[in-house]
Design a protein around this motif. Structure first.
Motif, short mmCIF file in Angstrom:
data_model
loop_
_atom_site.label_atom_id
_atom_site.label_comp_id
_atom_site.label_asym_id
_atom_site.label_seq_id
_atom_site.Cartn_x
_atom_site.Cartn_y
_atom_site.Cartn_z
N PHE A 1 0.82 -1.30 -0.10
CA PHE A 1 -0.03 0.03 0.04
C PHE A 1 0.91 1.32 -0.08
O PHE A 1 1.57 1.31 0.78
CB PHE A 1 -0.63 -0.08 1.13
N PRO A 2 0.80 2.15 -1.14
CA PRO A 2 1.63 3.43 -1.08
C PRO A 2 1.09 4.39 0.23
O PRO A 2 0.15 4.26 0.57
CB PRO A 2 1.30 3.95 -2.38
N PRO A 3 2.34 4.91 0.68
CA PRO A 3 1.99 5.86 1.78
C PRO A 3 1.06 6.82 1.59
O PRO A 3 0.38 7.28 2.25
CB PRO A 3 3.48 6.44 1.90
N GLN A 4 0.88 7.35 0.39
CA GLN A 4 0.06 8.28 -0.15
C GLN A 4 -1.54 7.85 -0.11
O GLN A 4 -2.31 8.33 0.35
CB GLN A 4 0.07 8.86 -1.58
N LEU A 5 -1.48 6.64 -0.27
CA LEU A 5 -3.00 5.99 -0.05
C LEU A 5 -3.32 5.69 1.26
O LEU A 5 -4.45 6.07 1.83
CB LEU A 5 -2.93 4.47 -0.95
N VAL A 6 -2.40 5.20 2.35
CA VAL A 6 -2.78 5.21 3.71
C VAL A 6 -2.88 6.57 4.29
O VAL A 6 -3.93 6.59 4.87
CB VAL A 6 -1.54 4.68 4.32
N ARG A 7 -2.17 7.87 4.04
CA ARG A 7 -2.58 9.14 4.31
C ARG A 7 -3.96 9.30 3.92
O ARG A 7 -4.75 9.92 4.85
CB ARG A 7 -1.57 10.06 3.96
N ALA A 8 -4.24 9.14 2.70
CA ALA A 8 -5.62 9.50 2.33
C ALA A 8 -6.84 8.91 2.88
O ALA A 8 -8.01 9.22 3.22
CB ALA A 8 -5.70 9.40 0.62
N ALA A 9 -6.59 7.63 3.30
CA ALA A 9 -7.51 6.61 3.72
C ALA A 9 -7.71 7.09 5.22
O ALA A 9 -9.02 6.85 5.73
CB ALA A 9 -7.08 5.17 3.71
N ASN A 10 -6.84 7.67 6.00
CA ASN A 10 -6.91 8.10 7.12
C ASN A 10 -7.71 9.51 7.16
O ASN A 10 -8.08 9.83 8.33
CB ASN A 10 -5.42 8.28 7.99
N THR A 11 -7.69 10.26 6.04
CA THR A 11 -8.27 11.58 6.20
C THR A 11 -9.38 11.73 5.15
O THR A 11 -10.51 11.18 5.37
CB THR A 11 -7.00 12.56 5.94
N LEU A 12 -9.04 12.09 3.88
CA LEU A 12 -10.09 12.47 3.09
C LEU A 12 -10.93 11.27 2.52
O LEU A 12 -12.08 11.54 2.11
CB LEU A 12 -9.31 13.40 1.69
N LEU A 13 -10.40 10.18 2.47
CA LEU A 13 -11.09 8.78 1.77
C LEU A 13 -11.44 7.99 2.85
O LEU A 13 -11.92 7.12 2.35
CB LEU A 13 -10.12 8.38 0.70
N LYS A 14 -11.47 8.44 4.09
CA LYS A 14 -11.86 7.56 5.00
C LYS A 14 -13.13 6.95 4.82
O LYS A 14 -13.49 5.78 5.34
CB LYS A 14 -11.51 8.15 6.48
N TRP A 31 -4.31 -10.07 2.35
CA TRP A 31 -4.56 -8.72 2.25
C TRP A 31 -4.86 -8.27 3.66
O TRP A 31 -4.53 -6.95 4.18
CB TRP A 31 -5.71 -8.47 1.39
N ILE A 32 -5.61 -8.78 4.50
CA ILE A 32 -6.12 -8.67 5.84
C ILE A 32 -4.73 -8.33 6.68
O ILE A 32 -4.65 -7.32 7.52
CB ILE A 32 -7.00 -9.58 6.67
N ARG A 33 -3.82 -9.43 6.60
CA ARG A 33 -2.68 -9.51 7.38
C ARG A 33 -1.78 -8.15 6.94
O ARG A 33 -1.35 -7.27 7.98
CB ARG A 33 -1.69 -10.55 6.97
N ASP A 34 -1.68 -7.82 5.76
CA ASP A 34 -1.04 -6.53 5.33
C ASP A 34 -1.76 -5.21 5.74
O ASP A 34 -1.06 -4.34 6.15
CB ASP A 34 -0.87 -6.70 3.64
N PHE A 35 -3.06 -5.19 5.81
CA PHE A 35 -3.64 -3.94 6.38
C PHE A 35 -3.38 -4.05 7.67
O PHE A 35 -3.50 -2.67 8.21
CB PHE A 35 -5.25 -4.28 5.77
N GLU A 36 -3.60 -5.07 8.39
CA GLU A 36 -3.23 -4.83 9.89
C GLU A 36 -1.85 -4.05 10.20
O GLU A 36 -1.96 -3.48 11.30
CB GLU A 36 -3.44 -6.29 10.65
N ALA A 37 -1.05 -4.40 9.40
CA ALA A 37 0.49 -3.74 9.47
C ALA A 37 0.59 -2.25 9.27
O ALA A 37 1.33 -1.60 9.71
CB ALA A 37 1.30 -4.52 8.75
N LEU A 38 -0.60 -1.70 8.42
CA LEU A 38 -0.46 -0.37 7.92
C LEU A 38 -0.71 0.44 9.42
O LEU A 38 -1.53 0.27 10.19
CB LEU A 38 -1.66 -0.28 7.07
N GLU A 39 -0.32 1.71 9.47
CA GLU A 39 -0.71 3.03 10.28
C GLU A 39 -2.16 3.44 10.06
O GLU A 39 -2.14 4.62 9.61
CB GLU A 39 0.37 3.88 10.39
N VAL A 40 -2.88 2.75 9.86
CA VAL A 40 -4.41 3.03 9.80
C VAL A 40 -5.14 3.31 10.99
O VAL A 40 -4.94 2.63 11.90
CB VAL A 40 -5.09 2.22 8.93
N ARG A 41 -5.76 4.60 11.06
CA ARG A 41 -6.42 5.03 12.39
C ARG A 41 -7.42 3.85 12.88
O ARG A 41 -8.07 3.27 12.13
CB ARG A 41 -6.93 6.37 12.34
N ASP A 42 -7.47 3.64 14.25
CA ASP A 42 -8.24 2.60 14.97
C ASP A 42 -9.82 3.07 14.45
O ASP A 42 -10.61 2.11 13.89
CB ASP A 42 -8.43 2.70 16.35
#
Length: 67
Positions: A1-14, A31-42
């Motif tokens: 997952f690109p860092p830009q996508l993670v940032r956007a998912a945490n804010t504008l695209l949540k 996919w779920i394992r990789d998603f769990e490792a991301l810095e996505v807000r709870d």
């Protein structure tokens, strides 16, 4: 997952990002394992994994019916 996508998912695209496994190229478990490792807000995780799909597919009873 690109860092830009993670940032956007945490804010504008949540409320726009949905779970997608890319099966059969990527298994849902991977996919779920990789998603769990991301810095996505709870508070964003359940949106991505379930709530956004419920809203997008009108499974929450908010769909309007044309008469």
């Amino acid at each position: 997952f690109p860092p830009q996508l993670v940032r956007a998912a945490n804010t504008l695209l949540k409320k726009k990002v949905l779970f997608g496994s890319d099966y059969p190229l990527i298994s849902p478990e991977r996919w779920i394992r990789d998603f769990e490792a991301l810095e996505v807000r709870d508070e964003v995780r359940p949106l991505v994994m379930k709530e956004n799909a419920i809203t997008a597919l009108h499974l929450d009873g908010t769909a309007t019916r044309d008469a």
